[in-house]
Design a protein around this motif. Structure first.
Motif, short mmCIF file in Angstrom:
data_model
loop_
_atom_site.label_atom_id
_atom_site.label_comp_id
_atom_site.label_asym_id
_atom_site.label_seq_id
_atom_site.Cartn_x
_atom_site.Cartn_y
_atom_site.Cartn_z
N PHE A 31 0.84 -1.20 0.00
CA PHE A 31 0.00 0.00 0.00
C PHE A 31 0.88 1.26 0.00
N ARG A 32 1.92 1.22 0.79
CA ARG A 32 2.79 2.39 0.89
C ARG A 32 3.50 2.66 -0.44
N ILE A 33 4.02 1.60 -1.06
CA ILE A 33 4.73 1.79 -2.33
C ILE A 33 3.77 2.26 -3.43
N LEU A 34 2.60 1.64 -3.52
CA LEU A 34 1.65 2.00 -4.57
C LEU A 34 1.14 3.42 -4.40
N ARG A 35 0.78 3.78 -3.18
CA ARG A 35 0.18 5.09 -2.96
C ARG A 35 1.20 6.21 -2.88
N LEU A 127 0.94 -9.28 -17.21
CA LEU A 127 2.25 -9.25 -16.57
C LEU A 127 2.41 -10.37 -15.55
N HIS A 128 3.39 -11.23 -15.79
CA HIS A 128 3.83 -12.23 -14.83
C HIS A 128 4.85 -11.53 -13.95
N ALA A 129 4.48 -11.26 -12.69
CA ALA A 129 5.33 -10.40 -11.88
C ALA A 129 5.06 -10.60 -10.40
N ILE A 130 5.94 -10.03 -9.60
CA ILE A 130 5.83 -10.07 -8.14
C ILE A 130 4.46 -9.55 -7.70
N MET A 131 3.95 -10.11 -6.59
CA MET A 131 2.64 -9.73 -6.09
C MET A 131 2.77 -8.98 -4.76
N PRO A 132 1.80 -8.14 -4.42
CA PRO A 132 1.92 -7.23 -3.27
C PRO A 132 2.24 -7.88 -1.93
N ARG A 133 1.79 -9.12 -1.68
CA ARG A 133 2.10 -9.74 -0.40
C ARG A 133 3.61 -9.88 -0.19
N LEU A 134 4.38 -9.84 -1.27
CA LEU A 134 5.82 -10.04 -1.20
C LEU A 134 6.60 -8.73 -1.20
N PHE A 135 5.92 -7.60 -1.30
CA PHE A 135 6.62 -6.31 -1.43
C PHE A 135 7.49 -5.99 -0.21
N GLY A 139 15.30 -8.22 -0.75
CA GLY A 139 15.82 -8.60 -2.05
C GLY A 139 14.84 -8.47 -3.21
N VAL A 140 13.70 -7.76 -3.00
CA VAL A 140 12.68 -7.69 -4.05
C VAL A 140 12.70 -6.36 -4.81
N THR A 141 13.69 -5.53 -4.57
CA THR A 141 13.71 -4.20 -5.20
C THR A 141 13.65 -4.28 -6.72
N ASP A 142 14.47 -5.14 -7.32
CA ASP A 142 14.47 -5.28 -8.78
C ASP A 142 13.12 -5.78 -9.29
N SER A 143 12.52 -6.71 -8.56
CA SER A 143 11.24 -7.27 -8.97
C SER A 143 10.16 -6.19 -9.00
N ILE A 144 10.10 -5.38 -7.95
CA ILE A 144 9.10 -4.32 -7.88
C ILE A 144 9.36 -3.27 -8.95
N ARG A 278 14.16 -12.24 -6.47
CA ARG A 278 14.43 -11.57 -7.76
C ARG A 278 13.62 -12.26 -8.85
N ASN A 279 12.38 -11.84 -8.95
CA ASN A 279 11.41 -12.41 -9.89
C ASN A 279 11.03 -11.30 -10.86
N LEU A 280 11.82 -11.14 -11.92
CA LEU A 280 11.67 -10.01 -12.81
C LEU A 280 10.36 -10.08 -13.58
N ALA A 281 9.74 -8.93 -13.79
CA ALA A 281 8.46 -8.87 -14.49
C ALA A 281 8.61 -9.32 -15.94
N MET A 282 7.71 -10.20 -16.36
CA MET A 282 7.73 -10.74 -17.72
C MET A 282 6.45 -10.29 -18.43
N PRO A 283 6.57 -9.43 -19.45
CA PRO A 283 5.39 -8.95 -20.18
C PRO A 283 4.90 -10.00 -21.17
N LEU A 284 3.86 -10.70 -20.78
CA LEU A 284 3.35 -11.82 -21.56
C LEU A 284 2.65 -11.33 -22.84
#
Length: 301
Positions: A31-35, A127-135, A139-144, A278-284
């Protein structure tokens, strides 16, 4: 393929738990990152605070939550806060008519793979990508950041992975598709079956046995989903369940390499996608190029 409109500050983003239940307090970092950082308006689904055994509410609630967000023309993206299990249970009861009138980004991975596969049939990118529960994990900076870049239409990549003894050098170009191996196998023979000919396929999984991975690769091969690939990206296979009393005799990489032996497309292993920080976003559905050399692999968009 239809590319939904990119986000901008002030865009509205729906969050819901279309599969397993989530601890609402665990979403605070997201919530903090998104808002605060992305400057988007968050629309919370009823399923975020619901629970029905392991699910984020019963099937009716989760379906209604997702259907409402698919239909809402004011939303620019719909993000599942976690995977787990449950998306497949509601897929056949969804109506995409209004969604197709104003497509929006659908985001998630793992169990959400079934929805991504269905969107490929509708010719809508997701988008195959990291989900908010993991924010909030380490080590998730790159993923976000790669998720943000994809959602806001900024350049992303190239992604890279190191040299691997099982890599097969070469270059390939084509639409990017894929996701969780178990779910890719489960949609075979259904209306959500994923076409793979001429495409770059990526696979990942978590919590499986070596023999189940072997069996799923056999299924993909027998179903001719490996025959005409442009290229294959092997992501992370984590938390494997190893039977110490009856060793399988091969690693995950060796199992996969065996089942694509004889095909000519390039392959890379140990790619940063899967159930890892490190789960990089994949644009399907996006056009991509895979380059595999002795020095490693690159994925370019």
């Amino acid at each position: 393929m239809i590319s939904p409109p990119f986000l901008r500050p002030g865009s509205r983003v729906g969050l819901l738990a279309m599969a397993s239940r989530v601890e609402y307090d665990a979403l605070e970092p997201a919530f903090r990152i998104l808002r605060d950082d992305w400057k988007v308006e968050v629309v919370e689904g009823e399923s975020l605070k619901a629970a029905y055994y392991q699910f984020g509410g019963d099937d009716n609630l989760r379906r209604r939550d997702l259907q409402t967000m698919l239909d809402d023309p004011r939303l620019d993206a719909v993000i599942s806060v976690r995977g787990g299990y449950g998306s497949y249970r509601i897929l056949d009861r969804l109506d995409f008519t209004r969604f197709l009138q104003k497509p929006k980004w659908i985001v998630g991975f793992s169990d959400i793979t079934v929805l991504h596969c269905h969107l490929q049939h509708l010719r809508v990118r997701s988008l195959h990508a990291i989900m908010p529960r993991l924010f909030g994990q380490e080590g998730v900076t790159d993923s976000i950041e790669t998720l943000r870049q994809c959602l806001f239409g900024e350049p992303v990549g190239p992604y890279s992975s190191p040299a691997h003894s099982l890599n097969r050098p070469g270059s390939a170009a084509g639409p990017l598709v894929g996701g969780n191996l178990t779910l890719l196998v489960h949609v075979l023979g259904t209306p959500s079956d994923l076409p793979t000919a001429g495409k770059i396929l990526f696979i990942e999984d978590v919590g499986e046995t070596l023999y189940s991975i072997d069996r799923m690769m056999i299924q993909l091969r027998r179903a001719e989903r490996l025959t005409d690939l442009a290229g294959l990206i092997v992501g992370q296979f984590t938390e494997l369940r190893i039977n110490e009393t009856a060793p399988f005799g091969k690693t995950v990489g060796e199992i996969i390499a065996e089942h694509v032996d004889g095909f000519g497309f390039p392959i890379c292993f140990d790619f940063p996608v899967g159930h890892v920080p490190r789960n990089l976003a994949m644009p399907l559905g996006a056009d991509a190029r895979l380059e595999v050399t002795e020095d490693g692999a690159k994925l370019l968009f």
